[in-house]
Scaffold this motif. Structure first.
Motif, short mmCIF file in Angstrom:
data_model
loop_
_atom_site.label_atom_id
_atom_site.label_comp_id
_atom_site.label_asym_id
_atom_site.label_seq_id
_atom_site.Cartn_x
_atom_site.Cartn_y
_atom_site.Cartn_z
N PHE A 398 22.44 12.95 -22.29
CA PHE A 398 23.28 12.60 -23.52
C PHE A 398 22.94 11.21 -24.10
CE2 PHE A 398 27.63 10.60 -25.33
CZ PHE A 398 27.48 11.64 -26.52
N ALA A 399 22.25 10.39 -23.40
CA ALA A 399 21.67 9.02 -23.75
C ALA A 399 20.39 9.36 -24.52
CB ALA A 399 21.55 8.31 -22.77
N ARG A 400 19.70 10.50 -24.16
CA ARG A 400 18.51 11.00 -25.09
C ARG A 400 18.95 11.07 -26.35
NH1 ARG A 400 13.54 12.04 -23.11
NH2 ARG A 400 13.24 12.00 -20.88
N PHE A 401 20.15 11.86 -26.56
CA PHE A 401 20.40 12.14 -28.14
C PHE A 401 20.93 10.90 -28.48
CE2 PHE A 401 23.62 13.64 -30.91
CZ PHE A 401 22.89 14.40 -31.85
N THR A 402 21.87 10.16 -28.03
CA THR A 402 22.45 9.13 -28.54
C THR A 402 21.51 7.95 -28.97
OG1 THR A 402 23.22 8.09 -26.68
CG2 THR A 402 24.72 9.50 -27.56
N ASP A 403 20.47 7.91 -28.03
CA ASP A 403 19.51 6.52 -28.16
C ASP A 403 18.16 6.68 -28.60
OD1 ASP A 403 21.66 5.58 -26.67
OD2 ASP A 403 20.51 4.92 -24.80
N GLN A 404 17.91 8.18 -28.64
CA GLN A 404 16.41 8.59 -29.14
C GLN A 404 16.58 9.34 -30.39
OE1 GLN A 404 14.17 10.21 -25.82
NE2 GLN A 404 14.74 8.57 -24.63
N VAL A 405 17.49 10.38 -30.62
CA VAL A 405 17.45 11.17 -31.65
C VAL A 405 18.37 10.50 -32.82
CG1 VAL A 405 18.38 13.49 -32.47
CG2 VAL A 405 17.02 13.18 -30.26
N LEU A 406 19.72 10.22 -32.42
CA LEU A 406 20.53 9.66 -33.48
C LEU A 406 20.02 8.33 -34.19
CD1 LEU A 406 24.17 9.93 -32.10
CD2 LEU A 406 23.10 11.30 -33.74
N PRO A 407 19.30 7.42 -33.64
CA PRO A 407 18.76 6.39 -34.54
C PRO A 407 17.70 6.85 -35.56
CG PRO A 407 18.51 5.98 -32.18
CD PRO A 407 19.08 7.13 -32.13
N ILE A 408 17.02 8.03 -35.28
CA ILE A 408 16.29 8.59 -36.28
C ILE A 408 17.04 9.13 -37.48
CG2 ILE A 408 14.62 10.35 -36.96
CD1 ILE A 408 13.74 10.15 -33.82
N LEU A 409 18.02 9.91 -37.26
CA LEU A 409 18.94 10.47 -38.05
C LEU A 409 19.91 9.61 -38.89
CD1 LEU A 409 20.04 13.42 -36.10
CD2 LEU A 409 18.55 13.45 -37.97
N ARG A 410 20.08 8.23 -38.21
CA ARG A 410 20.84 7.28 -38.64
C ARG A 410 19.86 6.39 -39.72
NH1 ARG A 410 23.07 5.08 -34.16
NH2 ARG A 410 24.93 6.62 -34.44
N GLU A 411 18.87 6.19 -39.45
CA GLU A 411 17.52 5.75 -40.29
C GLU A 411 17.78 6.45 -41.49
OE1 GLU A 411 16.17 2.83 -39.82
OE2 GLU A 411 14.99 3.06 -41.55
N ARG A 412 17.79 7.92 -41.41
CA ARG A 412 17.54 8.57 -42.61
C ARG A 412 19.00 8.95 -43.56
NH1 ARG A 412 14.18 13.53 -39.48
NH2 ARG A 412 12.50 12.25 -38.81
N GLY A 413 19.66 8.11 -42.96
CA GLY A 413 21.14 8.41 -43.66
C GLY A 413 22.01 9.74 -43.43
#
Lengths: 451, 451
Positions: A398-413
Motif C-alpha cells: 500500500f505504501a508503494r502506492f501512497t508514497d510513490q504513485v500518489l505524489p506523481i498524481l498529486r503533482e499533476r493535479g
C-alpha cells in the motif's frame, strides 16, 4: 468549479484476484487480521494520511469450506466502521450490508448512527446475498430468487432513504428558553406499504451532516445495472481494458440519465489490482510470481462459487466445459452465465477454462510508479473511471502506492492534496439531497411568462 | 477467593424517574447529547476512571409524540458501543437489543464483533419489544403477543449462544509453516430448528477472549423472571425498599438454582436513583425540587405507555381509575396490571394514582456522601443486591458519586480499587463458559469406585 479529481477507495483486507487464499501467509499481515481492530485502525489512518476518499469493507453472511480464509472469521462491517469513525476525521466509511436478510428499519438506523458518529462520512454498499445457503441462517427454507432479491434491494433502499428523511434539518429547536425540544411539524412518519416491506416510521434519528449516507453498489447483470442506475451514487465494477471501462461508464451514465438523474452524480470506481515495483520489468516478474502462486486445484474449487458452490472436481478436466449455468439462478447468475458463454465461444475444456481465467487475471496496472501513475491518469482522462478502489493488504505494498504513485498524481493535479470537506459527500463532490418534506414545503416557482 | 465487591453499572443518558423529560434543560448536558458521540466518550472514560464494571445503553425502536425527548433521536446501541470500545480498555459495554425484531444470526454476529473489538467486554441486554407500534416498523400487521415475545426471546438467546460456539478456541491454527489456517474439525454448524427460528450456521467469527458476551436481562412479570432465571447472568431491576430487594434477589437465585444454575453466577443489579448533596437536609431539598419539576399533565401522558400508549386524558380525573389493564397485553403487561391493582386496592381516582406514583418515586439513596455510602453498603451486605446501576446525565452529579461516595466505599473494601481483568466476565466474577463442542470431546471422568 474546480476540476474534479480522481477519487480513491481503499478496500481493507480485500479478496479477489489470484493468490487471495494466500494473503494470510504474508508475514506483514497478522494471520488473524480479519478480527484485529488494531490492524484496521492502522490501515484506515494510513489511507486518511494519503487523502483517500474512503475505506471499504466487504461482507457475506454465509461460509463454506471453500470460503476465502479471511471470510471464515471476520468483523461485521458497520460495527467495525464505527470503531474506525472515532479514530479518523475525514475519510469515508463504506460498509457492505445485504438487503436480502436485514430489516430496513434496523439497517437504516445503524447506517444513520454511523453517519452521526462519523460526522457525515457513512456509505452503504447495497448488495443482495448471492450465496443460496445464506437462507439457512435466516429461518428460510429457500433463498430468494433473482428477481425478488433485486426487487427487495430497490425497495429496501427507498425505505431507508425515506426513513433518513424522518426529520427535517430544523426539526429539533432544543430551545431551553422556550422549552421547545421538537417541532412536531418537522417530524414525518413514512407509512410505506410496498411489495416486500411495510414500514411506518419515523426513524428515531435526526438529520445527519450529509443528510443521507452515500449509496454504493456493484452488479454486472441487467438487474444489477438497472439497480445501480436507479440508486447508486458510486458504482463499483471491474475493468480489464480501457475500452471496457469506458463502455461500462458510458452505459451507466446513460442509464442514470434516462431515469432522470444527473450522470455527474454517478461515479464509477472500478477495483484495480496494482502491481508496483521499481522498474516495469520487476513489476511484471512480481505479477508472474503472484499468478504462479495460485494452485489449479484451488482455482477449480473457487470456480464453483457463482454456480452455487457447484463441485467441478466431479468432471473430466479435458472434456468440454459442462453446461451448468442454470445453477447460478439463485446465486451469482451473471457471472455463471458469462463463464459458460466464454467456454462455449472458445470451445474450452474445463482445464482450459480454469487456466484461461487465471491468466486473464493479469492487471493493466503493473509497472514502475511512473508507469502506473501514467496508466491511471490516462484511463481517468479518457473517461474510463471517476476513481479507483485499491486493495489494502500488506502495508508495504500500500505504501508503494501512497508514497510513490500518489505524489506523481498529486503533482499533476489528478488527486487532491487536502480534503475539501469533512463529509463523504463533500469529498466525492456529491450534492446533499434535500429533505423531501422540506422540498415539498418550499414554494413552487411561478411558471415563466412566455414573452 | 477474595471477597466479592459491589458491581457498578453506569446507565449513560438514562431515563426514568421524575424529571426525565427535563434532562435536556440541564445546561451541563448538551441538548443533543443522545446523538453526540463525544458526550458518550467522555462519560465512558469517566466511568472507567472510577473503575465501573460497565456502561449500559437503553433502547427502543418506536417513538410517539410522548416518548422521552432523548428517545426521539438517538444512536443505535451496538454502533455506539463499538466507538466507545476503542477509547476504553477495561470497562464493559452493554447494549440493549430486542429479540422481537432482530434476526439471531445478525444480532449474534454484531454482539460478537463488539466482543472482539473490545477484547471481551461485550454484554447483551436481552429485551422483548414492549411498544405494540414497533410491529409497524417491521412489516408486521400485529405485534407479537406476550407468550410469543418471551418464547422468541429464550430461543433467540439460545441460538446466539450456539452460534458463539461455532468455533472452538483452537479452531484456527493459522500455522504459516504448514499452511494450515483452519482445523475443520473445530468448526461447527448449529443446525438449529426451533419454534421461532431455524439457523444453520456456523457463525463467521472465531471464539472471543471471554468466550460469550454476558447476558443481561430485566423483566418483572412471571415470564420475565422465568427468562431471567434461565438465561441472565446479570439481572436489572428496581428496588424501593431493602425488603423488596432481598425478596427479589432471593427469588431469582432460587429460580436459577431450580434450573440447575449456580446462583452465584446470577448477579442482581437494581437501578438506583442517587440524590447526593453536602448534607442530608440539602439532599432531601434537592429531591423535593426534582419531584416538583414534573408536571401532572406529563405524568398523565406517560402513564399511558404500559397500556400501549393509551390516552388517559379522556377520563374524568376524579373518577375511579379506569380498568383498562387488558390494554397492556401486547405492551408492558405486568406494569399495566400492577398499576391497575394498586389503584383498585387503594380505591384511587385517576388523579390520586398519578400523584401517588409521582410521590412514590422518592429514592432510598438520598443524603450526604456518607449517608449514601452507608445505605448502599447496608443493602449490599444484607443481600439486597450484588451491584447497582446509576444513571449518568449531568457530569457534576456523576462526579459527586465517583469522587465523594466511591472513595468511602473503596476505603471500606466494598468496591474495587483496580480492575481484576480486561474482560467483562473477569471483572464481574463470572466464569468463561466452556465451548459446548470442546466439552463434548473431553473424556468423561471414570465413575468413582464404591469402597
Amino acid at each position: 468549479m474546480s476540476r474534479r479529481t480522481l477519487k480513491l477507495g481503499a478496500v481493507l483486507l480485500g479478496v479477489g484476484g489470484p493468490g487471495q487464499h494466500r494473503t494470510w501467509l504474508d508475514p506483514e499481515i497478522p494471520a488473524d487480521a480479519s478480527v484485529d481492530i488494531d490492524w484496521y485502525l492502522a490501515r484506515a489512518e494510513e489511507a486518511e494520511a494519503a487523502k483517500f476518499d474512503l475505506v471499504f469493507i466487504v461482507d457475506s453472511q454465509f461460509i463454506t469450506e471453500n470460503s476465502p480464509n479471511h471470510y471464515l472469521s471476520r468483523l461485521e462491517p458497520l460495527t467495525l466502521l464505527s470503531a474506525l469513525a472515532v479514530h479518523t476525521r475525514h475519510i469515508g466509511l463504506v460498509g457492505t450490508a445485504t438487503t436480502s436478510y436485514n430489516e430496513p428499519f434496523n439497517l437504516a438506523r445503524r447506517l444513520y448512527s454511523l453517519d452521526h458518529i462519523s460526522g457525515g462520512r457513512a456509505g452503504w454498499n447495497v448488495v443482495t446475498s448471492g450465496d443460496a445457503g445464506t437462507a439457512g441462517n435466516y429461518s428460510r427454507d429457500e433463498h430468494y430468487d433473482y428477481a425478488t432479491r433485486y426487487g427487495r434491494a430497490l425497495e429496501h433502499v427507498r425505505v431507508a432513504q425515506g426513513l433518513w428523511d424522518s426529520y427535517e434539518a430544523d426539526a429539533f429547536p432544543r430551545d431551553r428558553a422556550t422549552e421547545v425540544f421538537l417541532d412536531p411539524a418537522k417530524q414525518h412518519a413514512l407509512n410505506h406499504k410496498g411489495e416486500h416491506f411495510s414500514v411506518v416510521g419515523p426513524l428515531n434519528l435526526e438529520r445527519s451532516p450529509q443528510g443521507q449516507p452515500v449509496i454504493f453498489q456493484a452488479g454486472d447483470s441487467e438487474e444489477g445495472r438497472d439497480l445501480g442506475a436507479s440508486i447508486a451514487e458510486v458504482i463499483f465494477t471491474h475493468a480489464q481494458t480501457l475500452e471496457q471501462a469506458k463502455a461500462f461508464r458510458t452505459e451507466l451514465r446513460e442509464r442514470a440519465a434516462a431515469k432522470g438523474r444527473d450522470p455527474e452524480h454517478v461515479l464509477i470506481l472500478p477495483g484495480i489490482r496494482l502491481v508496483i515495483a521499481d522498474t516495469d520489468e520487476e513489476a511484471r516478474a512480481k505479477e508472474d510470481a503472484l499468478l504462479g502462486g495460485r494452485s489449479f486445484d484451488r482455482a477449480l474449487k473457487e470456480l464453483g462459487r457463482p454456480f452455487g458452490w457447484h463441485d467441478f472436481t466431479q468432471y473430466e478436466l479435458d472434456a468440454p466445459f459442462p453446461d451448468v449455468a442454470s445453477l447460478g439462478e439463485r446465486s451469482f447468475r451473471t457471472q455463471a452465465e458469462g463463464i459458460t458463454k466464454l467456454a462455449k465461444d472458445n470451445g474450452f475444456t474445463l482445464r482450459q477454462l480454469v487456466e484461461h481465467l487465471s491468466e486473464s487475471a493479469r492487471s493493466p496496472f503493473v509497472g514502475s510508479p511512473t508507469t502506473v501513475a501514467d496508466t491511471i491518469q490516462h484511463w481517468f482522462e479518457e473517461g474510463g473511471f471517476d476513481g479507483i478502489n485499491v486493495t489494502v493488504n500488506a502495508p508495504s505494498e500500500f505504501a508503494r502506492f501512497t508514497d510513490q504513485v500518489l505524489p506523481i498524481l498529486r503533482e499533476r493535479g489528478v488527486v487532491r492534496s487536502e480534503y475539501e470537506s469533512t463529509t463523504l459527500r463533500g469529498n466525492l463532490g456529491l450534492p446533499i439531497p434535500e429533505n423531501r418534506h422540506t422540498a415539498a414545503r418550499r414554494p413552487q416557482p411561478e411558471p415563466a411568462l412566455v414573452p
